[in-house]
Design an enzyme around this catalytic site. Structure first.
Site, mmCIF file in Angstrom:
data_model
loop_
_atom_site.group_PDB
_atom_site.id
_atom_site.type_symbol
_atom_site.label_atom_id
_atom_site.label_comp_id
_atom_site.label_asym_id
_atom_site.label_seq_id
_atom_site.Cartn_x
_atom_site.Cartn_y
_atom_site.Cartn_z
ATOM 1 C CG HIS A 1 2.778 104.628 35.700
ATOM 2 N ND1 HIS A 1 2.864 103.526 36.513
ATOM 3 C CD2 HIS A 1 2.699 105.704 36.522
ATOM 4 C CE1 HIS A 1 2.811 103.912 37.781
ATOM 5 N NE2 HIS A 1 2.724 105.232 37.817
ATOM 6 C CB SER B 1 12.988 98.323 5.577
ATOM 7 O OG SER B 1 12.327 97.237 4.951
ATOM 8 C CE LYS C 1 9.953 99.904 9.511
ATOM 9 N NZ LYS C 1 9.934 98.650 10.238
ATOM 10 C CD GLU D 1 15.625 98.116 16.601
ATOM 11 O OE1 GLU D 1 14.470 97.680 16.609
ATOM 12 O OE2 GLU D 1 16.283 98.257 15.554
#
Ligand code: ARG
Length: 467
Positions: free
Chosen positions: A166, A287, A293, A300
């Site tokens: 979980h 970024s 970043k 992704e």
């Protein structure tokens, strides 16, 4: 002209005998597949050479015509590979583009190539050859990915991390063990690939339009020449069947699902909050506005490509589901789905192999997280069963009280004093502290397939012998 718009509306030279005029421009556009099936040129030429050679061997065409055909096809192959070939949409597909060029090159002998053959068995052959080769590429790519995981697993056979259910801390495991979970998944994908290659290893050529042919062809000869185990056994099925494409897409979907779960973990692990891994510069992006970043874009995109691959499977299943036997033109829509899924899958596996190979594993962060969240609570309960003779349900209850106390004190289970623990259950001795560390917890799980480093190393050796 590739779009055919300036070409005259004469009837098709391959099948236009009974047609007075050529197709409407829209008809031509919906009918043409050359835009995508030109990818099959090498398979088409190889198939035609095998077919012509067999026809000559069987005395169906002359050796002289066969030589002209083979020579012409070789010329076309180098024209296509050299970028000199002009594809025409008016000629619909790769088969007719090549045959028309052959006629221009060698004259009437070209017309003999299509004896005892139809585009139905021709396309079934070309596409099957292509999918078989793609599966062989997939097999190699998965082997490389499994190899990358085996290296990381060996390196981190005793690096402790939290195991989750979980996405909540469950029990400590090792990072090596976690890596080996993916080896199992990609290993199953690879065995599905191998089975699919075996399934599809039958040659379609010679099924002709659907009923076979009256010419004395030798389908075993063409099957052998094209590297198939044997010819297909039913000519109707042969031109109707796209199971090999569906099988490729379903294998691709399952593999992509595994890749996507891994991608999701990489996204989570590389956040500053988790900080379990650092991606290499080579497999991340920055970024344009936030200089601090480092984004896991490759992971992704692997996750997103899964959507595309699953979509291709559903698209082709839907195309096929209502088709009566044998061939229908609907089946022309099989190729783009497979080509797109194949490209996406190849890219996803390669990107993942790079990420796994290059990522920095932050063992300190993993270990710190492994001990939080009372991850050794099960070890305490097990100890109470083993050493104090409690039934597991009672041990579970006692442990729950110990967790509540630690929570109240804001400390870990191992930081509770013996007096605190004995107040909950007097049978507890100081020996209990031996099992409350994450290292002890992990080392104790020696059951077959368990997370103990020695056990993980055994599984790595098993896979090394098979990779
Ligand atoms: N371009 C066609 C396809 O991909 C080739 C087979 C055409 N056969 C036919 N009977 N029209 O399916």
């Amino acid at each position: 002209m590739a779009d055919g718009s300036s070409e005259t509306k004469s009837s098709n030279q391959m099948w236009g005998g009974r047609f007075a005029s050529g197709p409407d421009a829209i008809m031509e556009e919906i009918n043409a597949s050359i835009g995508f099936d030109k990818k099959l040129y090498a398979q088409d030429i190889r198939g035609s050479i095998a077919h012509a050679t067999m026809l000559a061997h069987q005395g169906i065409i002359s050796a002289e015509d066969k030589d002209k055909i083979v020579h012409g096809l070789d010329t076309i192959l180098s024209e296509i590979e050299g970028g000199a070939f002009e594809f025409s949409r008016r000629l619909e597909d790769i088969h007719m583009n090549i045959e028309a060029r052959l006629a221009a090159l060698i004259g009437p002998a070209a017309g003999r190539l299509h004896t005892a053959r139809s585009r139905n068995d021709q396309v079934a052959l070309d596409f099957r050859l292509w999918v078989k080769e793609e599966l062989q590429r997939t097999e190699r790519a998965l082997t490389a990915l499994i190899g990358a995981f085996l290296d990381r697993a060996e390196e981190h056979a005793d690096t402790v991390m939290p195991g989750f259910t979980h996405l909540q801390t469950a029990q400590p495991v090792t990072f090596g063990h976690h890596c080996m979970a993916y080896v199992e998944m990609f290993g199953r994908d690879r065995s599905r690939v191998r089975h699919a290659i075996e399934h599809m290893d039958e040659s379609p050529i010679g099924a002709a339009a659907l009923a076979g042919t009256g010419f004395p062809i030798d389908r075993h000869m063409t099957a052998k020449a094209l590297g198939f185990r044997e010819p297909t056994r039913n000519s109707i099925d042969t031109v109707s069947d796209r199971d090999f494409a569906l099988e490729f897409l379903s294998i691709a979907s399952i593999a992509a699902t595994h890749l996507s779960r891994l991608a999701e973990e990489i996204v989570i692990w590389s956040t500053p909050q988790f900080g379990f891994i650092r991606l290499s510069d080579a497999f991340s992006t920055g970024s344009s506005i936030m200089p601090q970043k480092k984004n896991p874009d490759a992971a992704e995109l692997v996750r997103a490509k899964t959507g595309r691959i699953n979509g291709s499977l559903i698209a082709l299943l839907t195309v096929m589901k209502g088709l009566p036997l044998a061939y229908s033109k609907d089946m022309q829509e099989d190729k783009e789905q497979v080509f797109d899924a194949a490209e996406s899958l190849e890219l996803a596996i390669a990107a993942m192999t790079g990420m796994v190979r290059d990522m920095t594993v932050r063992a300190d962060r993993m270990k710190a997280a492994a001990g939080s969240g009372y991850s050794t609570a099960t070890d305490l309960a097990d100890w109470l069963v083993r050493e104090a003779g409690l039934p597991f349900r009672d041990a579970h209850h006692v442990t729950g009280r110990a967790v509540a106390l630690a929570e109240q004190k804001g400390c870990d289970l191992a930081d509770l004093s013996l007096a605190d623990l004995q107040a909950i259950n007097p049978a507890i001795t100081d020996k209990v502290f031996d099992v409350l560390t994450v290292e002890a917890s992990v080392a104790s799980r020696t059951s077959f397939g368990g997370t103990a480093p020695a056990e993980v190393l055994k599984q790595i050796a098993w896979w090394r012998a098979r990779n």
